[in-house]
Design an enzyme around this catalytic site. Structure first.
Site, mmCIF file in Angstrom:
data_model
loop_
_atom_site.group_PDB
_atom_site.id
_atom_site.type_symbol
_atom_site.label_atom_id
_atom_site.label_comp_id
_atom_site.label_asym_id
_atom_site.label_seq_id
_atom_site.Cartn_x
_atom_site.Cartn_y
_atom_site.Cartn_z
ATOM 1 N N HIS A 94 -28.699 -5.790 -12.963
ATOM 2 C CA HIS A 94 -27.742 -4.523 -12.907
ATOM 3 C C HIS A 94 -28.173 -3.773 -14.093
ATOM 4 O O HIS A 94 -28.793 -4.545 -14.954
ATOM 5 C CB HIS A 94 -26.180 -5.287 -13.075
ATOM 6 C CG HIS A 94 -25.440 -5.580 -11.803
ATOM 7 N ND1 HIS A 94 -24.347 -5.213 -11.279
ATOM 8 C CD2 HIS A 94 -25.994 -6.417 -11.048
ATOM 9 C CE1 HIS A 94 -24.060 -5.485 -10.130
ATOM 10 N NE2 HIS A 94 -25.057 -6.602 -9.800
ATOM 11 N N ASN A 99 -25.731 -2.042 -9.937
ATOM 12 C CA ASN A 99 -27.033 -2.582 -9.405
ATOM 13 C C ASN A 99 -28.233 -1.365 -9.822
ATOM 14 O O ASN A 99 -27.993 -0.431 -10.128
ATOM 15 C CB ASN A 99 -27.334 -2.667 -8.036
ATOM 16 C CG ASN A 99 -26.316 -3.731 -7.446
ATOM 17 O OD1 ASN A 99 -26.768 -5.008 -7.486
ATOM 18 N ND2 ASN A 99 -25.176 -3.468 -6.897
ATOM 19 N N ASP A 136 -22.939 -5.104 -2.407
ATOM 20 C CA ASP A 136 -22.698 -5.166 -3.718
ATOM 21 C C ASP A 136 -22.064 -4.010 -4.137
ATOM 22 O O ASP A 136 -21.457 -3.750 -5.090
ATOM 23 C CB ASP A 136 -23.874 -5.710 -4.386
ATOM 24 C CG ASP A 136 -23.686 -6.432 -5.920
ATOM 25 O OD1 ASP A 136 -22.418 -6.458 -6.078
ATOM 26 O OD2 ASP A 136 -24.606 -6.863 -6.516
ATOM 27 N N CYS A 195 -19.166 -1.948 -12.958
ATOM 28 C CA CYS A 195 -18.233 -3.069 -13.038
ATOM 29 C C CYS A 195 -17.077 -2.795 -13.463
ATOM 30 O O CYS A 195 -16.607 -1.818 -14.222
ATOM 31 C CB CYS A 195 -18.780 -3.722 -14.439
ATOM 32 S SG CYS A 195 -17.770 -4.999 -15.122
#
Lengths: 330, 330
Positions: B233, B273, B38, B264
């Site tokens: 997040h 995260n 991620d 993002c």
């Protein structure tokens, strides 16, 4: 001692209707801005008075209705806060604002009464070692002085609210562990002396949300709604979680500083107080109104960044902005 | 389809005794490192495979016992993760490690089964708009494919655990509001299909701790202990508060990425995260063991900072260090 400037029996400014402007939206949670005191006292930069006045004016315009404007300590100890009396005088012109000052002792308390501030905040360290290092007095000597301060306030006919912040309530960088029982003993003792409000402060960023929930719940068993304030630092990233845990325990008042300024001189770059704008977002996102205007807070944060160049700022909301869901709802 | 490499009926690696090394300390909370997937998929830098192997080795040495090592997606879509099969093979040599991979569809699931990974993680978006944008399928089409994946896994005699992460469970940047009832419907549906575990993910950082506590409590009414994961997040600073709220609702498994990498692309500088080291601190500070070694995590974070120069890193603990009280206790 100077005579108080407000006549005995006068209503406190806090209970007066706002002077001009609109009535603030109903607030489920009240945030007190402490950046002008707790924030500025921790950083080397001395902000010029005119910029502090702009900060006060803009913070009020963003919806803040209690601001700790400074501290009545000797100017040689904290030159950054030497203009506190001038700030109190200006803040008193802002409609509906509760003007708070920190005072370390009776002498400072008399200056607060004399200034006609609405509230004085007194730190009382639950750590014996921190109390000696910070105020050169053992906690019970501070307690005795608090009794004298209550008596002086009452004798002066002042309505200045007295709030005790039990500092190092969750641990201490000098002493290490702080006994919750000692925190609760001090809390009970100062309430018996007649102080108006109490708060619990995680001065050094040692608190965790489990400990926060437990200690605030125990504190509220003793103090009820007189336990009005949670004061958290974000030193290790748990500021928001700790504020949430205190809220779950029934606390509805919190200290915060714009952009999280403050920090700890012993941990360069570490965050200071929880950031005002992030704390407001925490509660607003939960559907608990704070009466604060995010756009105005973030704009003020931008101005502050210009005034305090080189000082590390903190907080998350200013980068990411409000979520689409909150923009749609407002 | 390639045949599975593990014989039908073989015990899953997860239930095997650790291969060498010491038994990890009892863990009240399990943290899964997802930075290699991620985190790395969200940043432009492609980390060389040898550095990913070092990250895996050091993360394992720091006590992590589940790591999402990559994703079986076409390399043209995510070249950063093209070496996933090699990482799975290496990770399988680390004693007691649960090796997880993300798969977006049946094709990826077959590669996961073929690789002998211990667990495959499938995202299922509760936001119709996000599902179309991310996977080009409506949520119920993804659900149908999940049924096919369960059947394929069982037909292959594989023990690869299937975990569904319900993404955008707390809101969506495209669609805005996401109905909790829709999240719970999807959760019930995939459990009925025979998946092993489910999790709820705040993919875009819209969650607040009140909503988290409520949705995880409702989810656990349906899934019980099969609701094993909270994925948060820290986009707006509430990551730790949300993890705490999920823990209060009974969740004991969490995703996190070292140094909070990810972020993002639409909010430059915003956190991704929750940071592994900060999340471990949250739980350890509450007295809930995670089995993780802070010094080792912070040292690895330092190496990661060198590998990912120019990529914004996040987290608070690495600056401030452990509090004196925790150093004394350990």
């Amino acid at each position: 001692m100077s005579p108080p400037t407000s006549p005995p029996g006068a209503p406190s400014r806090e209970t007066q209707a706002p002077r001009g402007g609109t009535t603030p939206a109903a607030r489920a949670v009240s945030i007190r801005e402490v950046g002008l005191r707790d924030g500025l006292q921790s950083i080397a930069t001395t902000l010029p008075t005119e910029l502090k006045l702009a900060w006060l004016r803009d913070a009020h315009a963003a919806g803040l209705r209690e601001i700790e404007v400074g501290s009545f300590v000797p100017a040689r100890l904290l030159p950054q806060l030497a203009d506190t009396a001038e700030l109190v005088a200006f803040a008193q012109t802002l409609p509906g604002l509760v003007v708070s000052v920190l005072v370390p002792n009776l002498k400072g308390a008399l200056r607060a009464i004399d200034s006609d501030a609405d509230a004085m905040l007194l730190p009382l360290s639950a750590s014996h070692a921190h109390s000696l290092a910070n105020l050169r007095k053992a906690p019970d000597d501070v307690v005795r002085e608090i009794g004298e301060i209550v008596a002086a306030r009452d004798a002066a006919g002042s309505r200045c609210r007295i709030e005790i912040g039990i500092s190092t309530a969750f641990g201490c960088t000098i002493q290490g562990h702080v006994e919750p029982a000692e925190v609760l003993r001090l809390l009970r003792t100062v309430l018996d002396l007649g102080v108006d409000r109490v708060g619990l402060a995680d001065t050094v960023g040692y608190a965790d949300p489990k400990a926060v929930g437990e200690l605030f719940a125990q504190g509220r068993e003793i103090a009820g709604d007189r336990l009005t304030c949670g004061h958290f630092h974000d030193t290790r990233g748990l500021g928001m979680a700790n504020a949430f845990a205190a809220w779950q325990a029934g606390v509805r008042g919190f200290d915060a500083s714009l952009a999280g300024i403050g920090g700890c001189p012993h941990a360069p770059g570490a965050s200071g107080n929880v950031a005002t704008e992030d704390l407001a977002y925490l509660f607003e996102s939960m559907g608990e109104p704070t009466g604060l205007d995010f756009d105005a807070l973030v704009a003020l944060r931008g101005r502050l960044a210009g005034w305090l160049q080189g000082v590390p700022l903190h907080g998350a909301l200013w980068r990411a902005g409000l979520p689409r869901t909150m923009r749609a709802a407002s």
